[in-house]
Design an enzyme around this catalytic site. Sequence first.
Site, PDB file in Angstrom:
ATOM      1  N   ASP A  29       0.860  -1.183   0.000  1.00  0.00           N
ATOM      2  CA  ASP A  29       0.000   0.000   0.000  1.00  0.00           C
ATOM      3  C   ASP A  29       0.898   1.236   0.000  1.00  0.00           C
ATOM      4  O   ASP A  29       1.712   1.417   0.907  1.00  0.00           O
ATOM      5  CB  ASP A  29      -0.855  -0.050   1.278  1.00  0.00           C
ATOM      6  CG  ASP A  29      -1.774   1.146   1.422  1.00  0.00           C
ATOM      7  OD1 ASP A  29      -1.661   2.107   0.621  1.00  0.00           O
ATOM      8  OD2 ASP A  29      -2.598   1.124   2.343  1.00  0.00           O
ATOM      9  N   ILE A  30       0.760   2.065  -0.989  1.00  0.00           N
ATOM     10  CA  ILE A  30       1.672   3.205  -1.125  1.00  0.00           C
ATOM     11  C   ILE A  30       1.507   4.202   0.027  1.00  0.00           C
ATOM     12  O   ILE A  30       2.462   4.895   0.379  1.00  0.00           O
ATOM     13  CB  ILE A  30       1.510   3.894  -2.504  1.00  0.00           C
ATOM     14  CG1 ILE A  30       2.755   4.716  -2.822  1.00  0.00           C
ATOM     15  CG2 ILE A  30       0.237   4.720  -2.573  1.00  0.00           C
ATOM     16  CD1 ILE A  30       2.876   5.137  -4.263  1.00  0.00           C
TER      17      ILE A  30
ATOM     18  N   GLY B 213      -9.611   4.738  -6.243  1.00  0.00           N
ATOM     19  CA  GLY B 213      -8.324   4.045  -6.353  1.00  0.00           C
ATOM     20  C   GLY B 213      -7.294   4.595  -5.389  1.00  0.00           C
ATOM     21  O   GLY B 213      -7.581   4.910  -4.229  1.00  0.00           O
ATOM     22  N   VAL B 214      -6.078   4.727  -5.875  1.00  0.00           N
ATOM     23  CA  VAL B 214      -4.970   5.142  -5.029  1.00  0.00           C
ATOM     24  C   VAL B 214      -5.171   6.592  -4.546  1.00  0.00           C
ATOM     25  O   VAL B 214      -4.813   6.949  -3.424  1.00  0.00           O
ATOM     26  CB  VAL B 214      -3.627   4.914  -5.765  1.00  0.00           C
ATOM     27  CG1 VAL B 214      -3.398   5.890  -6.873  1.00  0.00           C
ATOM     28  CG2 VAL B 214      -2.479   4.915  -4.795  1.00  0.00           C
ATOM     29  N   ASP B 215      -5.792   7.409  -5.377  1.00  0.00           N
ATOM     30  CA  ASP B 215      -6.093   8.804  -5.026  1.00  0.00           C
ATOM     31  C   ASP B 215      -6.977   8.847  -3.768  1.00  0.00           C
ATOM     32  O   ASP B 215      -6.687   9.572  -2.803  1.00  0.00           O
ATOM     33  CB  ASP B 215      -6.826   9.426  -6.226  1.00  0.00           C
ATOM     34  CG  ASP B 215      -6.877  10.946  -6.189  1.00  0.00           C
ATOM     35  OD1 ASP B 215      -6.250  11.545  -5.305  1.00  0.00           O
ATOM     36  OD2 ASP B 215      -7.559  11.515  -7.057  1.00  0.00           O
TER      37      ASP B 215
ATOM     38  N   GLY C   2      -5.385   1.311 -13.209  1.00  0.00           N
ATOM     39  CA  GLY C   2      -6.627   0.989 -12.497  1.00  0.00           C
ATOM     40  C   GLY C   2      -7.819   1.448 -13.311  1.00  0.00           C
ATOM     41  O   GLY C   2      -8.143   0.871 -14.357  1.00  0.00           O
ATOM     42  N   ILE C   3      -8.432   2.525 -12.835  1.00  0.00           N
ATOM     43  CA  ILE C   3      -9.627   3.071 -13.486  1.00  0.00           C
ATOM     44  C   ILE C   3      -9.309   3.456 -14.942  1.00  0.00           C
ATOM     45  O   ILE C   3     -10.179   3.391 -15.812  1.00  0.00           O
ATOM     46  CB  ILE C   3     -10.141   4.283 -12.667  1.00  0.00           C
ATOM     47  CG1 ILE C   3     -10.568   3.810 -11.255  1.00  0.00           C
ATOM     48  CG2 ILE C   3     -11.308   4.985 -13.356  1.00  0.00           C
ATOM     49  CD1 ILE C   3     -10.609   4.907 -10.200  1.00  0.00           C
ATOM     50  N   TYR C   4      -8.062   3.836 -15.237  1.00  0.00           N
ATOM     51  CA  TYR C   4      -7.680   4.245 -16.593  1.00  0.00           C
ATOM     52  C   TYR C   4      -7.284   3.073 -17.508  1.00  0.00           C
ATOM     53  O   TYR C   4      -6.905   3.273 -18.664  1.00  0.00           O
ATOM     54  CB  TYR C   4      -6.577   5.306 -16.554  1.00  0.00           C
ATOM     55  CG  TYR C   4      -7.058   6.671 -16.067  1.00  0.00           C
ATOM     56  CD1 TYR C   4      -8.401   6.912 -15.800  1.00  0.00           C
ATOM     57  CD2 TYR C   4      -6.168   7.723 -15.893  1.00  0.00           C
ATOM     58  CE1 TYR C   4      -8.841   8.160 -15.351  1.00  0.00           C
ATOM     59  CE2 TYR C   4      -6.600   8.977 -15.453  1.00  0.00           C
ATOM     60  CZ  TYR C   4      -7.937   9.182 -15.179  1.00  0.00           C
ATOM     61  OH  TYR C   4      -8.355  10.421 -14.751  1.00  0.00           O
TER      62      TYR C   4
HETATM   63  P1  ADP Z   1      -5.605   5.387 -12.585  1.00  0.00           P
HETATM   64  O1  ADP Z   1      -6.831   6.251 -12.672  1.00  0.00           O
HETATM   65  O2  ADP Z   1      -4.334   6.141 -12.927  1.00  0.00           O
HETATM   66  O3  ADP Z   1      -5.757   4.110 -13.325  1.00  0.00           O
HETATM   67  P2  ADP Z   1      -6.044   4.019 -10.035  1.00  0.00           P
HETATM   68  O4  ADP Z   1      -5.898   4.583  -8.672  1.00  0.00           O
HETATM   69  O5  ADP Z   1      -7.391   3.576 -10.453  1.00  0.00           O
HETATM   70  O6  ADP Z   1      -5.428   5.126 -11.016  1.00  0.00           O
HETATM   71  O7  ADP Z   1      -5.056   2.790 -10.200  1.00  0.00           O
HETATM   72  C1  ADP Z   1      -3.661   2.881 -10.326  1.00  0.00           C
HETATM   73  C2  ADP Z   1      -3.038   1.669  -9.677  1.00  0.00           C
HETATM   74  O8  ADP Z   1      -2.976   1.872  -8.265  1.00  0.00           O
HETATM   75  C3  ADP Z   1      -3.813   0.360  -9.869  1.00  0.00           C
HETATM   76  O9  ADP Z   1      -2.882  -0.646 -10.230  1.00  0.00           O
HETATM   77  C4  ADP Z   1      -4.418   0.096  -8.503  1.00  0.00           C
HETATM   78  O10 ADP Z   1      -4.556  -1.297  -8.254  1.00  0.00           O
HETATM   79  C5  ADP Z   1      -3.350   0.684  -7.607  1.00  0.00           C
HETATM   80  N1  ADP Z   1      -3.731   1.031  -6.224  1.00  0.00           N
HETATM   81  C6  ADP Z   1      -4.952   1.244  -5.686  1.00  0.00           C
HETATM   82  N2  ADP Z   1      -4.842   1.528  -4.371  1.00  0.00           N
HETATM   83  C7  ADP Z   1      -3.514   1.509  -4.063  1.00  0.00           C
HETATM   84  C8  ADP Z   1      -2.738   1.699  -2.876  1.00  0.00           C
HETATM   85  N3  ADP Z   1      -3.306   2.001  -1.714  1.00  0.00           N
HETATM   86  N4  ADP Z   1      -1.382   1.571  -2.958  1.00  0.00           N
HETATM   87  C9  ADP Z   1      -0.780   1.277  -4.127  1.00  0.00           C
HETATM   88  N5  ADP Z   1      -1.450   1.085  -5.278  1.00  0.00           N
HETATM   89  C10 ADP Z   1      -2.797   1.196  -5.252  1.00  0.00           C
END
Ligand code: ADP
Length: 170
Positions: A8-9, A30-32, A122-124
Amino acid sequence: MLELVEGDITAQEVDVIVNAANSSLLGGGGVDGAIHRRGGPSILAECRRLRAGHYGRGLRVGQAVATTAGRLPARWVVHTVGPVWSATEDRSALLADCHRNSLRVAASLGAVSVAFPAVSTGIYRWPLESAADIALSTVAEELAGETSVKLVRFVLFGQQAYDIFRSRAV
Ligand code: ADP
């Protein structure tokens, strides 16, 4: 140095974590979402100030901008906007820009350690194999140049993402 870990980042103890933001800078899934939840409201407050100032029209795809990191262990969050995957148009240069510009913003802060998620996967919907190739080669190129950054850690969410990044790293 380039590291790959599964995890987890938001938990990373590094100078900078990179956020896969959207152009609005005002939060998303997602990560945001995870970064804003765990980091607390001060990050979003700074993002709003950026929108009220220099980034009135939002952050363009491929650009990067820093805020502090609120309650996260990191010192700064560098927000970047990845391209949405397209099967008909090659947007690889924009995904490379995200990585290059994030590292340059990190270096402008004097950061030594930077953690990246798999931006756009992820979403993109960017395929992980291709995203790994672009991310790994762009970061290696930047690290070979003049920069304060000595450590880049890719933090992959889940075993599959980790395995794919691992298989693309030479
Ligand atoms: P994007 O819109 O750029 O695709 P996302 O957040 O949907 O961004 O996904 C980008 C990547 O981050 C995906 O591989 C997703 O699985 C991953 N991700 C989601 N949550 C976390 C987290 N807490 N730590 C690290 N990576 C994450």
